[in-house]
Design a protein around this motif. Structure first.
Motif, PDB file in Angstrom:
ATOM      1  N   ASN A 155     -26.136  80.483  34.010  1.00  0.00           N
ATOM      2  CA  ASN A 155     -26.605  79.118  33.765  1.00  0.00           C
ATOM      3  C   ASN A 155     -26.413  78.344  35.071  1.00  0.00           C
ATOM      4  O   ASN A 155     -25.281  78.028  35.435  1.00  0.00           O
ATOM      5  CB  ASN A 155     -25.800  78.476  32.632  1.00  0.00           C
ATOM      6  N   CYS A 178     -24.143  75.053  35.430  1.00  0.00           N
ATOM      7  CA  CYS A 178     -22.673  74.996  35.387  1.00  0.00           C
ATOM      8  C   CYS A 178     -22.025  76.189  36.077  1.00  0.00           C
ATOM      9  O   CYS A 178     -20.821  76.191  36.313  1.00  0.00           O
ATOM     10  CB  CYS A 178     -22.205  74.965  33.937  1.00  0.00           C
ATOM     11  N   ASP A 218     -21.773  79.168  34.740  1.00  0.00           N
ATOM     12  CA  ASP A 218     -21.253  80.130  33.760  1.00  0.00           C
ATOM     13  C   ASP A 218     -22.168  81.348  33.686  1.00  0.00           C
ATOM     14  O   ASP A 218     -23.386  81.238  33.834  1.00  0.00           O
ATOM     15  CB  ASP A 218     -21.150  79.480  32.373  1.00  0.00           C
ATOM     16  N   GLY A 227     -18.044  80.797  29.294  1.00  0.00           N
ATOM     17  CA  GLY A 227     -18.981  79.705  29.084  1.00  0.00           C
ATOM     18  C   GLY A 227     -18.400  78.714  28.108  1.00  0.00           C
ATOM     19  O   GLY A 227     -17.263  78.864  27.652  1.00  0.00           O
ATOM     20  N   CYS A 228     -19.178  77.742  27.784  1.00  0.00           N
ATOM     21  CA  CYS A 228     -18.750  76.706  26.844  1.00  0.00           C
ATOM     22  C   CYS A 228     -18.840  77.237  25.409  1.00  0.00           C
ATOM     23  O   CYS A 228     -19.347  78.334  25.172  1.00  0.00           O
ATOM     24  CB  CYS A 228     -19.640  75.484  27.019  1.00  0.00           C
ATOM     25  N   SER A 271     -22.397  78.290  24.363  1.00  0.00           N
ATOM     26  CA  SER A 271     -22.950  79.519  24.948  1.00  0.00           C
ATOM     27  C   SER A 271     -22.274  80.758  24.370  1.00  0.00           C
ATOM     28  O   SER A 271     -22.941  81.762  24.100  1.00  0.00           O
ATOM     29  CB  SER A 271     -22.844  79.500  26.473  1.00  0.00           C
ATOM     30  N   ARG A 298     -27.877  70.675  26.561  1.00  0.00           N
ATOM     31  CA  ARG A 298     -27.144  71.908  26.218  1.00  0.00           C
ATOM     32  C   ARG A 298     -28.061  73.079  25.891  1.00  0.00           C
ATOM     33  O   ARG A 298     -27.576  74.151  25.536  1.00  0.00           O
ATOM     34  CB  ARG A 298     -26.218  71.654  25.021  1.00  0.00           C
ATOM     35  N   CYS A 304     -27.295  76.205  27.759  1.00  0.00           N
ATOM     36  CA  CYS A 304     -26.094  76.866  27.231  1.00  0.00           C
ATOM     37  C   CYS A 304     -26.472  77.713  26.020  1.00  0.00           C
ATOM     38  O   CYS A 304     -26.082  78.878  25.913  1.00  0.00           O
ATOM     39  CB  CYS A 304     -25.063  75.837  26.776  1.00  0.00           C
TER      40      CYS A 304
HETATM   41 FE1  FES Z   1     -21.765  76.462  31.084  1.00  0.00          FE
HETATM   42 FE2  FES Z   1     -22.518  75.700  28.675  1.00  0.00          FE
HETATM   43  S1  FES Z   1     -21.460  74.517  30.140  1.00  0.00           S
HETATM   44  S2  FES Z   1     -22.887  77.618  29.632  1.00  0.00           S
END
Ligand code: FES
Length: 124
Positions: free
Chosen positions: A34, A37, A39, A61-62, A65, A104, A107
């Motif tokens: 992603n 961010c 991730d 990840g968050c 995700s 989002r 994500c």
């Molecule tokens: Fe990084 Fe959602 S903030 S994948």
């Protein structure tokens, strides 16, 4: 279901993700990033006679995700490749069960895009 129950579903899949881990000698794999961010997720598959026999993922990840990867891997495990090829972004977004804000979406779809990439590159 109420919003709270959906949110619990996401948090449960984040805290105890299904299919988290690596597969030794997968015949399809891909790593997705992603860019917003940094991730990353990696997906590993064992595909035999067009069927997804096993699928696992790792990465960080968050909550959205990781929960999304957990839910997606459950959706496709045991299914044939046509099912995955026909799977639309909205099928996964609907399965998450919560409203995903535009910020989002990347994500929520990181696992989806990584899976699509993996199945476009199957080694026999
Ligand atoms: Fe990084 Fe959602 S903030 S994948």
């Amino acid at each position: 279901m109420t919003y709270d129950i959906y949110m619990d579903f996401i948090l449960e899949n984040y805290k105890n993700p299904k299919n988290y881990g690596k597969i030794e000698k997968p015949n399809a794999t891909s790593r997705g990033l992603n860019p917003l961010c940094g991730d990353e997720l990696e997906i590993f598959l064992i595909i035999d006679k067009n069927i997804i026999k096993d699928i696992k993922f790792t990465g960080k990840g968050c909550a959205i995700s990781i929960a999304s990867a957990s839910i997606l891997t459950e959706m496709v495990k045991g299914k044939d490749l046509d099912y995955v090829k026909n799977l639309k972004e909205n099928d996964l977004l609907n399965a998450l069960g919560i409203e995903i804000s535009p910020a989002r979406i990347k994500c929520a779809l990181l696992s989806y895009k990584t899976l699509k990439e993996a199945i476009s590159n199957i080694k026999n």
